[in-house]
Scaffold this motif. Sequence first.
Motif, PDB file in Angstrom:
ATOM      1  N   VAL A   1     -61.044  24.792  66.178  1.00  0.00           N
ATOM      2  CA  VAL A   1     -61.528  23.814  65.188  1.00  0.00           C
ATOM      3  C   VAL A   1     -60.788  23.665  64.255  1.00  0.00           C
ATOM      4  CG1 VAL A   1     -63.587  23.709  63.445  1.00  0.00           C
ATOM      5  CG2 VAL A   1     -63.833  24.271  65.654  1.00  0.00           C
ATOM      6  N   VAL A   2     -59.839  24.745  63.518  1.00  0.00           N
ATOM      7  CA  VAL A   2     -59.048  24.846  62.743  1.00  0.00           C
ATOM      8  C   VAL A   2     -57.703  24.038  63.219  1.00  0.00           C
ATOM      9  CG1 VAL A   2     -57.192  25.982  61.209  1.00  0.00           C
ATOM     10  CG2 VAL A   2     -59.691  26.746  61.544  1.00  0.00           C
ATOM     11  N   LEU A   3     -57.303  24.093  64.277  1.00  0.00           N
ATOM     12  CA  LEU A   3     -56.272  23.313  64.843  1.00  0.00           C
ATOM     13  C   LEU A   3     -56.522  21.737  64.965  1.00  0.00           C
ATOM     14  CD1 LEU A   3     -53.668  22.810  66.363  1.00  0.00           C
ATOM     15  CD2 LEU A   3     -54.744  23.415  68.613  1.00  0.00           C
ATOM     16  N   VAL A   4     -57.982  21.508  65.426  1.00  0.00           N
ATOM     17  CA  VAL A   4     -58.334  19.889  65.277  1.00  0.00           C
ATOM     18  C   VAL A   4     -58.461  19.285  64.075  1.00  0.00           C
ATOM     19  CG1 VAL A   4     -60.291  18.535  65.892  1.00  0.00           C
ATOM     20  CG2 VAL A   4     -59.353  20.411  67.535  1.00  0.00           C
ATOM     21  N   LEU A   5     -58.692  20.375  62.963  1.00  0.00           N
ATOM     22  CA  LEU A   5     -58.829  19.759  61.697  1.00  0.00           C
ATOM     23  C   LEU A   5     -57.686  19.539  61.098  1.00  0.00           C
ATOM     24  CD1 LEU A   5     -60.641  19.412  58.971  1.00  0.00           C
ATOM     25  CD2 LEU A   5     -60.431  21.928  58.633  1.00  0.00           C
ATOM     26  N   THR A   6     -56.731  20.467  61.328  1.00  0.00           N
ATOM     27  CA  THR A   6     -55.152  20.021  60.712  1.00  0.00           C
ATOM     28  C   THR A   6     -54.667  18.944  61.554  1.00  0.00           C
ATOM     29  OG1 THR A   6     -55.056  22.419  60.489  1.00  0.00           O
ATOM     30  CG2 THR A   6     -52.862  21.288  60.368  1.00  0.00           C
ATOM     31  N   LEU A   7     -54.488  18.892  62.584  1.00  0.00           N
ATOM     32  CA  LEU A   7     -54.139  17.497  63.442  1.00  0.00           C
ATOM     33  C   LEU A   7     -54.744  16.336  62.979  1.00  0.00           C
ATOM     34  CD1 LEU A   7     -54.093  18.974  67.120  1.00  0.00           C
ATOM     35  CD2 LEU A   7     -52.207  18.590  65.593  1.00  0.00           C
ATOM     36  N   GLU A   8     -55.962  16.144  62.512  1.00  0.00           N
ATOM     37  CA  GLU A   8     -56.646  15.191  62.316  1.00  0.00           C
ATOM     38  C   GLU A   8     -56.273  14.799  60.805  1.00  0.00           C
ATOM     39  OE1 GLU A   8     -57.961  12.724  63.814  1.00  0.00           O
ATOM     40  OE2 GLU A   8     -57.892  14.055  65.701  1.00  0.00           O
ATOM     41  N   VAL A   9     -56.190  15.695  59.808  1.00  0.00           N
ATOM     42  CA  VAL A   9     -55.847  15.633  58.478  1.00  0.00           C
ATOM     43  C   VAL A   9     -54.466  14.827  58.301  1.00  0.00           C
ATOM     44  CG1 VAL A   9     -55.376  16.739  56.294  1.00  0.00           C
ATOM     45  CG2 VAL A   9     -57.363  17.210  57.639  1.00  0.00           C
ATOM     46  N   ILE A  10     -53.543  15.583  59.141  1.00  0.00           N
ATOM     47  CA  ILE A  10     -52.142  15.028  59.235  1.00  0.00           C
ATOM     48  C   ILE A  10     -52.136  13.789  59.633  1.00  0.00           C
ATOM     49  CG2 ILE A  10     -50.082  15.358  60.299  1.00  0.00           C
ATOM     50  CD1 ILE A  10     -50.417  18.299  60.221  1.00  0.00           C
ATOM     51  N   ARG A  11     -52.806  13.450  60.822  1.00  0.00           N
ATOM     52  CA  ARG A  11     -52.926  12.223  61.463  1.00  0.00           C
ATOM     53  C   ARG A  11     -53.347  11.128  60.290  1.00  0.00           C
ATOM     54  NH1 ARG A  11     -55.507   7.722  63.206  1.00  0.00           N
ATOM     55  NH2 ARG A  11     -57.271   8.696  62.211  1.00  0.00           N
ATOM     56  N   SER A  12     -54.374  11.468  59.598  1.00  0.00           N
ATOM     57  CA  SER A  12     -54.878  10.551  58.638  1.00  0.00           C
ATOM     58  C   SER A  12     -54.160  10.133  57.411  1.00  0.00           C
ATOM     59  CB  SER A  12     -56.382  11.381  58.095  1.00  0.00           C
ATOM     60  OG  SER A  12     -57.162  11.334  59.052  1.00  0.00           O
TER      61      SER A  12
ATOM     62  N   LEU B   1     -44.174  11.821  51.847  1.00  0.00           N
ATOM     63  CA  LEU B   1     -45.150  12.026  52.946  1.00  0.00           C
ATOM     64  C   LEU B   1     -44.888  13.157  53.828  1.00  0.00           C
ATOM     65  CD1 LEU B   1     -45.655   8.317  54.473  1.00  0.00           C
ATOM     66  CD2 LEU B   1     -47.414   9.949  53.684  1.00  0.00           C
ATOM     67  N   VAL B   2     -43.412  13.517  53.925  1.00  0.00           N
ATOM     68  CA  VAL B   2     -43.171  14.633  54.649  1.00  0.00           C
ATOM     69  C   VAL B   2     -43.511  16.019  53.948  1.00  0.00           C
ATOM     70  CG1 VAL B   2     -41.074  16.041  55.483  1.00  0.00           C
ATOM     71  CG2 VAL B   2     -41.123  13.739  55.821  1.00  0.00           C
ATOM     72  N   PHE B   3     -43.279  15.933  52.694  1.00  0.00           N
ATOM     73  CA  PHE B   3     -43.802  17.028  51.752  1.00  0.00           C
ATOM     74  C   PHE B   3     -45.342  17.191  52.039  1.00  0.00           C
ATOM     75  CE2 PHE B   3     -45.596  18.441  47.490  1.00  0.00           C
ATOM     76  CZ  PHE B   3     -44.938  19.447  47.499  1.00  0.00           C
ATOM     77  N   PHE B   4     -46.097  16.317  52.033  1.00  0.00           N
ATOM     78  CA  PHE B   4     -47.499  16.384  52.183  1.00  0.00           C
ATOM     79  C   PHE B   4     -47.794  17.062  53.645  1.00  0.00           C
ATOM     80  CE2 PHE B   4     -48.347  12.490  49.484  1.00  0.00           C
ATOM     81  CZ  PHE B   4     -48.745  13.266  48.555  1.00  0.00           C
ATOM     82  N   MET B   5     -47.079  16.698  54.659  1.00  0.00           N
ATOM     83  CA  MET B   5     -47.312  17.172  55.827  1.00  0.00           C
ATOM     84  C   MET B   5     -46.829  18.566  55.940  1.00  0.00           C
ATOM     85  SD  MET B   5     -48.286  14.635  57.751  1.00  0.00           S
ATOM     86  CE  MET B   5     -48.653  14.019  55.813  1.00  0.00           C
ATOM     87  N   ILE B   6     -45.723  19.169  55.104  1.00  0.00           N
ATOM     88  CA  ILE B   6     -45.390  20.579  55.188  1.00  0.00           C
ATOM     89  C   ILE B   6     -46.483  21.358  54.341  1.00  0.00           C
ATOM     90  CG2 ILE B   6     -43.925  22.247  53.970  1.00  0.00           C
ATOM     91  CD1 ILE B   6     -41.530  20.050  54.411  1.00  0.00           C
ATOM     92  N   VAL B   7     -47.039  20.862  53.316  1.00  0.00           N
ATOM     93  CA  VAL B   7     -48.110  21.622  52.445  1.00  0.00           C
ATOM     94  C   VAL B   7     -49.272  21.907  53.651  1.00  0.00           C
ATOM     95  CG1 VAL B   7     -50.021  21.159  50.612  1.00  0.00           C
ATOM     96  CG2 VAL B   7     -47.495  20.717  50.320  1.00  0.00           C
ATOM     97  N   LEU B   8     -49.701  20.700  54.481  1.00  0.00           N
ATOM     98  CA  LEU B   8     -50.593  20.887  55.250  1.00  0.00           C
ATOM     99  C   LEU B   8     -50.747  21.848  56.415  1.00  0.00           C
ATOM    100  CD1 LEU B   8     -51.877  16.954  55.636  1.00  0.00           C
ATOM    101  CD2 LEU B   8     -53.151  19.005  54.278  1.00  0.00           C
ATOM    102  N   SER B   9     -49.208  21.905  56.999  1.00  0.00           N
ATOM    103  CA  SER B   9     -48.798  22.893  58.087  1.00  0.00           C
ATOM    104  C   SER B   9     -49.034  24.254  57.555  1.00  0.00           C
ATOM    105  CB  SER B   9     -47.425  22.592  58.530  1.00  0.00           C
ATOM    106  OG  SER B   9     -47.129  21.316  59.126  1.00  0.00           O
ATOM    107  N   LEU B  10     -48.493  24.373  56.140  1.00  0.00           N
ATOM    108  CA  LEU B  10     -48.595  25.922  55.442  1.00  0.00           C
ATOM    109  C   LEU B  10     -49.952  26.051  55.428  1.00  0.00           C
ATOM    110  CD1 LEU B  10     -45.588  25.598  52.782  1.00  0.00           C
ATOM    111  CD2 LEU B  10     -45.666  26.878  54.905  1.00  0.00           C
TER     112      LEU B  10
END
Length: 293
Positions: free
Chosen positions: A217-228, A273-282
């Motif tokens: 669920v955490v994986l799916v959540l992260t993927l969807e937030v990044i895609r959003s 945008l890349v910075f946002f993605m890195i923050v979300l990945s962390l």
Amino acid sequence: MMKMIGQNSLNRKYAIAGILFVAPAFIYYLAIFFYPLLSAVYSSFFKVNILANQYTFVGLKNYVETISSQDFQHSVKVTFLYIGMFIPIIMITTIALSIFVTQFPSRISGFFIVLFILPFISANVTAGMIWNFILDPVLGIVNNLTGSSLKWFRGADTALFSVVIVGLWLRIGFDVLILVGSIRGIPPEVYEASKLDGAHGLKQFFYITYPLINPTVVLVLTLEVIRSFRVFGEIMSTTGGGPGGATKSLMIYLIKDVFPLSYGRASAVSILLVFFMIVLSLLQRFLKKNVQY
């Protein structure tokens, strides 16, 4: 001694073969991802004239102008509004549909999964055309069946939610496929033991199913937030960022407003945008450390 030399020679051959197998993918990664990223970082500090191939150093000016721009701030607000609507709906719906599908035998559940996955493999343009017809204020199926007068994509108050509907239609199948696989991986013995302890229905879900699929669920959540954060296709194919900027996300702002006028500022927006993605990945890594397997 000769045996060790032969073993070392064999290991060296395996290592060379491994490098040769990995090299094409590594070169592709450097050419397609790493080089453009470095180029964007470099260009973000310059005023760029692509036609004349002129680079004028401006320091952090592109970043300062971008962050202080009302259009950028509006696009960030729209993006977060989209995330705030999209993420709760898709996560709740995905989990509910995944539980529903796994209640059936494999053949029937397979049929449902295929049905759900079909929109995911369709093009965004196709999805936009379909939903533009369905939600057309005059000729649309929804308004004609319900007697509603909502403007959907053409109304400033309803356009963003209409785009959310398209995003849900496109993405739910993929997420259901992942979660169903995770649920199927739970040993049946766990459920049988829980029944002996008096756990049924919702108790089984909250105390067994959800804790065991929590990492997925955490994986799916992260993927969807990044895609959003990078949402573009369904907006471009339905509203184009309108009406009146009501659906102008960060990607729409980048592609339509910034890139045609200033390559340097477009690079700065891309890096943000890349910075946002890195923050979300962390954040995902942090959440993974705190979930129970």
